[in-house]
Scaffold this motif. Structure first.
Motif, PDB file in Angstrom:
ATOM      1  N   GLY A 144      84.485  97.841  33.198  1.00 24.46           N
ATOM      2  CA  GLY A 144      85.646  98.046  34.069  1.00 24.46           C
ATOM      3  C   GLY A 144      86.526  96.800  34.080  1.00 24.46           C
ATOM      4  N   GLU A 145      87.681  96.932  33.501  1.00 25.32           N
ATOM      5  CA  GLU A 145      88.564  95.772  33.314  1.00 25.32           C
ATOM      6  C   GLU A 145      88.904  95.093  34.637  1.00 25.32           C
ATOM      7  N   THR A 146      89.077  95.891  35.671  1.00 23.74           N
ATOM      8  CA  THR A 146      89.516  95.308  36.948  1.00 23.74           C
ATOM      9  C   THR A 146      88.350  94.851  37.809  1.00 23.74           C
ATOM     10  N   GLY A 192      87.896 104.554  27.363  1.00 15.94           N
ATOM     11  CA  GLY A 192      89.306 104.464  27.735  1.00 15.94           C
ATOM     12  C   GLY A 192      89.676 103.080  28.201  1.00 15.94           C
ATOM     13  N   CYS A 193      89.034 102.639  29.296  1.00 15.32           N
ATOM     14  CA  CYS A 193      89.385 101.336  29.849  1.00 15.32           C
ATOM     15  C   CYS A 193      89.249 100.279  28.743  1.00 15.32           C
ATOM     16  N   ASP A 194      90.091  99.274  28.825  1.00 16.98           N
ATOM     17  CA  ASP A 194      90.452  98.406  27.690  1.00 16.98           C
ATOM     18  C   ASP A 194      89.369  98.131  26.654  1.00 16.98           C
ATOM     19  N   LYS A 195      88.226  97.602  27.089  1.00 17.37           N
ATOM     20  CA  LYS A 195      87.245  97.130  26.114  1.00 17.37           C
ATOM     21  C   LYS A 195      86.293  98.229  25.672  1.00 17.37           C
ATOM     22  N   THR A 210      93.450 105.872  32.654  1.00 15.20           N
ATOM     23  CA  THR A 210      93.681 104.457  32.366  1.00 15.20           C
ATOM     24  C   THR A 210      95.070 104.037  32.850  1.00 15.20           C
ATOM     25  N   CYS A 211      95.322 102.730  32.794  1.00 11.97           N
ATOM     26  CA  CYS A 211      96.639 102.206  33.162  1.00 11.97           C
ATOM     27  C   CYS A 211      97.719 103.019  32.452  1.00 11.97           C
ATOM     28  N   MET A 212      98.740 103.417  33.220  1.00 13.24           N
ATOM     29  CA  MET A 212      99.738 104.334  32.625  1.00 13.24           C
ATOM     30  C   MET A 212     100.941 103.599  32.060  1.00 13.24           C
TER      31      MET A 212
HETATM   32 FE1  FES Z   1      91.203 100.237  32.986  1.00 13.62          FE
HETATM   33 FE2  FES Z   1      93.781  99.270  32.757  1.00 13.62          FE
HETATM   34  S1  FES Z   1      92.189  98.630  34.095  1.00 13.62           S
HETATM   35  S2  FES Z   1      92.767 100.797  31.625  1.00 13.62           S
END
Ligand code: FES
Length: 573
Positions: free
Chosen positions: A84-86, A120-123, A193-195
């Protein structure tokens, strides 16, 4: 003679080993005949409640399973570490290679013939694809899909991109805390994911361009019923891929990566795609240098007018026709005949695709921005390269010389950036050290460090910033990133002192520290005596620091480059 399916080495044996492989699986209610030699499809799921962008992937996995069953396969879902990127500290990027290792060994160790990667989420997608590439089974990707557009005070707001703007506005006194909190509640209002065209959307576009997903995978919103439909079709497709033995290595070539870099340029994509694409190519033994990104992006402008470099959001991109519409507009720059997961040439996925909104997906003759892609900088401050995203930068700063204001660590930056006595003005160059792959560790997204309050109060919104860090795909500014070698590896970045003049010339692709060689030699001796010592002395972080490669090689672990293949001969009992 037809080759025995990989899964049949476990399920096809009428002996003790076969009994063990099948019997325990039957505790899930599977009848005898599902082990009859049909394709076994692993569904590698990075679902997690701690990765909100992937929180709906269990639902999508059920749709994938329907398609697999329908096509005569056996779907078996398995988890993989979710990033989870955030949420993750010190940065999700530290764990991309760990996810890749886990995915590689999960696929290699289990009796499956093909894989569907749900991420989906970045990594998550890059890590999964790196691991899958090292095994090289038939592999297809289904992405989370972007969130619906964020909403605040009647206007659209974009993930990440508007966070940086709101944070600056609060600091400069132009936004109240109540308004800030209201925006927080309206920004992320659906699964996905981030739009913005952040890293997740960029990677989803890039894997679609690589031919590793069905068309439109990148843009269908996460909650749109058509993402369920696409998941179902993905399940059907992977079974056919196994029957045709269509593996990653039979699909991906250097020319695919050239297409992907051109698409990356046309979408105004995240700088993070550079590091991920290099790591993926490295797993497949495909040559992809940092310079390729600059060379291949020179003749393609930015067409997708999407935040952070444009104004619209991913939902708008989808309704405008998505990636097929964009690829159709740059088709003269693409290799059309490259193989895809469907067995069709890539051109079949975009040729003739309609664009329903030319304001969202502009044309080559009237682009959203004439300059795009990745500029690769060289010079004595970055002997192995650095990058900048020109379309996210301010035109007036693309050639700039100014005195450095140096922060030795991110903590140093946070402690001093708003100090009224900090010797800084808008012509200064903010320099941040200690944020490379080894130094942080994990190369966090802090390269777009916020401006000093006293500069923001003057109405200035951009300055030249330089670091060995990455930046979020949702971010913007004249931000020079991925400086290599990083400071903790003894790169010249480590030797910069406040007051040194730095000369950046974007059009010439140079980054120079205007300090004499003699003085740098003195400073290097001093640095060697006091070089930073990592507090990470055990576990995965230690392994990572000892083996991570520098940014210009994709920051993979040195012993993970390449592949092990899918054959595992020894039995478990
Ligand atoms: Fe998950 Fe941007 S924080 S895609």
């Amino acid at each position: 003679m037809t080759k025995k399916r990989r899964s049949q080495h476990s399920y096809g044996k009428l002996d003790k080993d076969g009994f063990i492989h099948r019997s325990w699986m039957k505790n899930q209610g599977f009848p005898d005949d599902v082990f009859d030699g049909r394709p076994v499809i692993g569904i590698c799921n990075t679902w997690s409640e701690l990765t909100p962008c992937n929180s709906h992937l269990r639902d999508l996995a059920e749709h994938v399973k329907r398609g697999v069953w329908e096509a005569g396969g056996l779907p078996l879902e398995f988890p993989a570490m979710s990033l989870g990127e955030t949420q993750m500290r010190p940065t999700a990027m530290l764990f991309r290679n760990l996810l890749a290792m886990e995915v590689e060994e999960s696929i290699r160790g289990n009796p499956m013939d093909g894989v569907v990667l749900l991420g989906g989420c970045d990594k998550t997608t890059p890590g999964q694809l790196m691991g899958a590439a090292s095994v090289d089974l038939p592999t297809i990707i289904i992405s989370s899909g972007p969130m619906l557009n964020g909403k605040h005070c009647g206007a659209d707001i974009g993930s990440g991109t508007d966070v940086w703007k709101f944070a600056d506005a609060v600091k400069a006194g132009g936004m109240t805390m109540d308004e800030f909190m209201s925006a927080e509640a309206g920004m992320s209002r659906s699964p996905g994911t981030c739009m913005t065209m952040g890293t997740a959307s960029t990677i989803a576009c890039v894997v679609e361009a690589l031919g590793l997903s069905l068309p439109l995978n990148a843009t269908i919103p996460g909650v749109d019923a058509r993402r369920g439909t696409m998941s179902h079709l993905t399940g059907r497709t992977i079974v056919e891929m196994v029957k045709s033995d269509r593996r990653l290595s039979t699909i991906l070539t250097r020319e695919h990566f050239e297409n992907a870099v051109k698409v990356h340029t046309a979408i105004g994509g995240s700088t993070n795609a550079v590091i991920h694409l290099q790591a993926i190519a490295g797993r497949l033994g495909i040559e992809l240098s940092l310079q390729d990104f600059d060379n291949w992006s020179r003749d393609v402008p930015m067409l997708a007018d999407i935040q952070p470099s444009g104004k619209y959001l991913m939902e708008d991109f989808h309704y405008a026709g998505g990636l097929p519409a964009l690829m159709n507009k740059i088709k003269d720059h693409l290799h059309p005949d490259l193989l895809t997961v469907t067995g069709e040439p890539k051109s079949a996925h975009y040729e003739g695709a309609t664009c329903y909104n030319d304001d969202v997906v502009k044309s080559i003759d009237d682009p959203a921005k004439p300059m795009s892609g990745t500029w690769v900088l060289n010079g004595n401050l970055a002997p192995n390269g650095a990058i900048i995203k020109p379309n996210a930068a301010s035109d007036h700063l693309l050639t700039h010389t100014g005195p450095a204001v140096v922060f030795e660590t991110i903590e140093d930056y946070k402690a001093r950036i708003d100090d009224p006595d900090l010797d800084v003005d808008e012509n200064s160059v903010l320099v941040l050290k200690g944020c490379g792959p080894k130094g942080y560790p994990g190369m966090p997204e802090v390269g777009n460090m916020g401006l000093p309050q006293k500069i923001l109060e003057k109405g200035v919104r951009d300055m030249v910033r330089i670091s060995d860090a990455r930046m979020s795909g949702t971010a913007f500014g004249t931000v020079i990133l991925h400086v290599s070698p990083e400071s903790d590896a003894g790169g010249p970045l480590a030797l910069v002192k406040s007051g040194d003049m730095i000369e950046f010339n974007g059009p010439n692709r140079t980054l120079e520290l205007k300090v004499s060689e003699d003085e740098l030699a003195v400073r290097r001796k001093e640095w060697e005596k006091n070089k930073p010592v990592s507090p990470y002395t055990r576990g995965y972080a230690k392994l990572y620091i000892d083996h991570v490669q520098q940014a210009e090689l994709g920051a993979d672990l040195d012993f993970l480059v390449g592949g092990s293949g899918s054959e595992v001969t020894r039995e478990s009992h």
